[in-house]
Design an enzyme around this catalytic site. Structure first.
Site, PDB file in Angstrom:
ATOM      1  N   SER A  85      -8.465  -0.518  -2.867  1.00  0.00           N
ATOM      2  CA  SER A  85      -7.290  -0.798  -3.671  1.00  0.00           C
ATOM      3  C   SER A  85      -6.524   0.443  -4.091  1.00  0.00           C
ATOM      4  O   SER A  85      -5.513   0.354  -4.777  1.00  0.00           O
ATOM      5  CB  SER A  85      -7.692  -1.601  -4.908  1.00  0.00           C
ATOM      6  OG  SER A  85      -8.554  -0.879  -5.758  1.00  0.00           O
ATOM      7  N   LYS A 125      -3.628   6.176 -10.196  1.00  0.00           N
ATOM      8  CA  LYS A 125      -3.603   4.761  -9.779  1.00  0.00           C
ATOM      9  C   LYS A 125      -3.193   3.863 -10.936  1.00  0.00           C
ATOM     10  O   LYS A 125      -3.560   4.105 -12.094  1.00  0.00           O
ATOM     11  CB  LYS A 125      -4.988   4.384  -9.252  1.00  0.00           C
ATOM     12  CG  LYS A 125      -5.118   2.993  -8.668  1.00  0.00           C
ATOM     13  CD  LYS A 125      -6.518   2.827  -8.097  1.00  0.00           C
ATOM     14  CE  LYS A 125      -6.816   1.412  -7.641  1.00  0.00           C
ATOM     15  NZ  LYS A 125      -8.180   1.295  -7.084  1.00  0.00           N
ATOM     16  N   SER A 133     -13.026   0.906  -2.995  1.00  0.00           N
ATOM     17  CA  SER A 133     -11.601   1.192  -3.113  1.00  0.00           C
ATOM     18  C   SER A 133     -11.223   2.669  -3.137  1.00  0.00           C
ATOM     19  O   SER A 133     -10.043   2.991  -3.183  1.00  0.00           O
ATOM     20  CB  SER A 133     -11.034   0.507  -4.360  1.00  0.00           C
ATOM     21  OG  SER A 133     -11.173  -0.883  -4.258  1.00  0.00           O
TER      22      SER A 133
END
Length: 469
Positions: free
Chosen positions: A156, A81, A180
């Protein structure tokens, strides 16, 4: 627009999970390079439709495979990420306001992730600073859900979720500051475990937070992938002050007392599709011999007010101190409407900060007390089913409408972040629009074992839907 998108095919990866790929590499059936090349080909095929890759790093990844990878998941391709440093790659934080330079070194969690033998192919997309629960942008194309490209992939860690759900890679990095890992797992039909606070290496920003709400982890398609990854992280760095966790390989014979929660602290009822999915899971648990009973919420509406304030505090800090944290090239005029709206919200209520932080710290005691009489708590992962793209976009006006929608959507997950407790989202439900619905299980601190055991049992009893079927 093609509603469903996947990359599964007759190549080196096939439909294997990460444990399966690692076993094939170890047996010599495929090479780590062949696995990486298959993932790259898959990414090039579907990413133009999904927009899930922030920055590819294919050449370096392939060059690094000149040295044979080692570890429990050696040779398995993955993505990290874009808020977590990988040496030589920028961390853009999902924001046009950030002009990141290549990171000089790996983040501590990146080192832990690499210790498992995973091959990093690049960075996955995320919404600006991870503040949203959808991977959408005010002025850029969104990341799309592989189950239906008109829907949100969650956030996210939405880019990682889209890459795993579509079959580009079997496992990808995610982190969770308010849901997330679990939110995109629910949206994309994946397994998403948020570990107990300090189970794995902390995020880089954790040291500067009044309360560390961020947990690193992964998104996977199978329970065993999550279990093997977590066990490998513990072999590399055992968690201090937590119950030791080895490899969990299947369900337990122990029958559990499981508390059932249907509605969140917002006071707005969970939508019908989600409620049906949770009740169906409760029935399944009962049929397996577990004792399921409704229980009260561990916290009241004040918790959500405190968490919203903390959310706004983080946005204010980013907006006004971004140059100190992210470098002199940070341009606060380029942040999106969600970041700016949260920052304004904090300014109007700055006086609440000491009370909010105190309230969130107290949530740990309330959360842990909830397990005095039950072993686990089952609830929705989300307040309503995965929305179409645009519904949670940071461009929605006014800010108050967009933020209200966001809070209702993500109302169940933040308690685990504030309290530090572990939780897992499992893809056990389907909506009337034939989209995945996540079911959320919480446990006491350090009890990832029970979460994984129940996950194995439910996966066997009701196999997770496959996008390629």
């Amino acid at each position: 627009m093609t509603p469903r998108v996947h990359a599964f095919g007759d190549d080196a990866l096939g439909d294997l999970d990460s444990v399966g790929v690692a076993a094939a590499v170890a047996a010599g059936d495929i090479s780590a390079r062949e696995a990486a090349e298959a993932a790259i080909a898959r990414a090039e095929r579907v990413n133009p439709l999904l927009n899930a890759i922030q920055r590819p790093d294919y050449e370096r990844a392939l060059a690094a495979l000149a040295a044979e990878p080692a570890g429990a998941l050696a040779g398995v391709p993955t993505f990290v990420k874009d808020n977590t440093d990988v040496a030589g790659l920028p961390s853009d934080q999902g924001s046009l306001a950030v002009r990141a330079r290549p990171a000089p070194a790996h983040a501590p969690f990146t080192e832990q992730l690499l210790s498992t033998g995973l091959t990093v192919l690049g960075k996955s997309t995320m919404p600006e600073f991870g503040f949203n629960a959808t991977t959408e942008y005010a002025t850029l194309p969104p990341t799309r859900n592989p189950w239906h490209t008109g829907y949100s992939a969650g956030a996210s860690s939405g880019g990682s979720a889209a890459l795993v759900a579509s079959g580009v890679v079997p496992i990808a990095h995610a982190n969770d500051g308010g849901g997330s890992i679990r939110i995109p797992a629910a949206a994309c039909g994946l397994v998403g475990l948020k570990p107990t606070r300090d189970r794995v290496a902390a995020a880089a920003e954790a040291a500067s937070l009044p309360i560390d709400i961020i947990s690193n982890g992964v998104l996977t398609r199978t329970v065993r992938d999550t279990a093997h990854f977590l066990a490998a992280t513990q072999a590399y760095r055992p968690a201090p002050d937590l119950r030791p966790l080895g490899l969990v390989e299947g369900p337990s014979d122990r029958r559990l007392r499981i508390g059932l929660i249907l509605d969140s602290v917002t006071g707005i009822p969970t939508d019908e599709d989600t409620r049906k999915a949770v009740l169906a899971t409760a029935d399944l648990l009962g049929s397996l011999g577990h004792d399921v009973m409704e229980v009260g919420l561990p916290v009241d509406h004040r918790f959500m007010e405190d968490f919203k304030h903390y959310w706004a505090l983080l946005a204010f800090s980013t907006q006004h101190f971004g140059r100190q944290v992210m470098g002199p090239d940070f341009d606060k005029t380029l942040t999106d409407p969600l970041t700016r709206g949260l920052a304004r919200r904090f300014v109007r209520q700055a006086w609440r900060t000491p009370m909010a932080i105190t309230g969130l710290k107290r949530s740990t005691r309330a959360y842990r007390a909830a397990f005095d009489d039950v072993d686990l708590i089952v609830s929705p992962t989300l307040g309503y089913t995965t929305p179409e793209l645009g519904y949670l976009s940071p461009a929605v006006e006014p800010f108050s409408l967009m933020f209200h929608r966001l809070v209702q959507y993500a109302a169940f997950t933040p308690l685990n972040n504030a309290s530090g407790g572990p939780a897992i989202s499992l893809p056990l439900g389907r909506s009337s629009a034939d989209m995945p619905v996540g079911i959320h299980f919480s446990a006491d601190h350090g009890d990832e074992q029970t979460l994984l055991e129940i996950a194995y049992e439910l996966e066997a009893a009701q196999p997770f839907a496959r996008i390629q079927d």
